[in-house]
Design a protein around this motif. Sequence first.
Motif, short mmCIF file in Angstrom:
data_model
loop_
_atom_site.label_atom_id
_atom_site.label_comp_id
_atom_site.label_asym_id
_atom_site.label_seq_id
_atom_site.Cartn_x
_atom_site.Cartn_y
_atom_site.Cartn_z
N GLU A 59 30.37 6.02 -15.48
CA GLU A 59 29.76 5.71 -14.17
C GLU A 59 30.62 6.24 -13.04
O GLU A 59 31.79 5.91 -12.94
CB GLU A 59 29.58 4.21 -14.02
N ASP A 60 30.01 7.06 -12.19
CA ASP A 60 30.71 7.60 -11.02
C ASP A 60 30.62 6.58 -9.89
O ASP A 60 29.53 6.28 -9.41
CB ASP A 60 30.07 8.92 -10.61
N PRO A 61 31.75 6.06 -9.42
CA PRO A 61 31.70 5.06 -8.35
C PRO A 61 31.32 5.64 -6.99
O PRO A 61 30.83 4.92 -6.13
CB PRO A 61 33.13 4.49 -8.32
N LEU A 62 31.49 6.94 -6.80
CA LEU A 62 31.28 7.51 -5.46
C LEU A 62 29.84 7.40 -4.96
O LEU A 62 29.64 7.01 -3.81
CB LEU A 62 31.79 8.96 -5.43
N PRO A 63 28.82 7.70 -5.75
CA PRO A 63 27.45 7.49 -5.25
C PRO A 63 27.15 6.02 -4.94
O PRO A 63 26.40 5.73 -4.01
CB PRO A 63 26.55 7.99 -6.39
N ILE A 64 27.74 5.12 -5.69
CA ILE A 64 27.54 3.69 -5.44
C ILE A 64 28.18 3.30 -4.11
O ILE A 64 27.60 2.55 -3.32
CB ILE A 64 28.08 2.85 -6.61
N ILE A 65 29.37 3.81 -3.88
CA ILE A 65 30.05 3.55 -2.60
C ILE A 65 29.18 4.06 -1.45
O ILE A 65 28.97 3.36 -0.46
CB ILE A 65 31.45 4.22 -2.60
N ARG A 66 28.64 5.27 -1.61
CA ARG A 66 27.76 5.84 -0.58
C ARG A 66 26.52 4.98 -0.40
O ARG A 66 26.14 4.65 0.73
CB ARG A 66 27.36 7.26 -0.97
N ASP A 67 25.88 4.59 -1.50
CA ASP A 67 24.64 3.82 -1.42
C ASP A 67 24.85 2.45 -0.77
O ASP A 67 23.96 1.95 -0.10
CB ASP A 67 24.02 3.64 -2.80
N ARG A 68 26.03 1.88 -0.96
CA ARG A 68 26.35 0.59 -0.34
C ARG A 68 26.75 0.73 1.12
O ARG A 68 26.89 -0.26 1.83
CB ARG A 68 27.46 -0.10 -1.12
N GLY A 69 27.01 1.95 1.55
CA GLY A 69 27.40 2.19 2.95
C GLY A 69 28.81 1.72 3.26
O GLY A 69 29.12 1.36 4.39
N VAL A 70 29.67 1.74 2.25
CA VAL A 70 31.06 1.35 2.45
C VAL A 70 31.96 2.54 2.11
O VAL A 70 31.55 3.46 1.42
CB VAL A 70 31.46 0.14 1.56
N GLY A 71 33.17 2.53 2.62
CA GLY A 71 34.15 3.53 2.22
C GLY A 71 33.86 4.95 2.68
O GLY A 71 34.16 5.90 1.97
#
Length: 82
Positions: A59-71
């Motif tokens: 699982e790539d955390p970067l798209p999730i970070i983007r989708d959550r609008g954080v970081g």
Amino acid sequence: MAEEPDAEAAENWALVNTPLGEPWSGRARYAAAMVFYKRGEMNAETLEVYRICSRLDAEDPLPIIRDRGVGRDWLKRMGFTG
């Protein structure tokens, strides 16, 4: 003798960029993310995504970070444009 801070950062930069899918890579990325968080270079919400992904090696955390609008700063630092 204590490790030089730049050497520590370089080692953890390599770990946070561990290729997806390798055994234990999610845990390696999370451990490295914790170092960057403790150094004040990552916010808690971004670290939480790495924690969630820590047992999911592919699982790539970067798209999730983007989708959550954080970081946003972290994504820029990682060169993430996805």
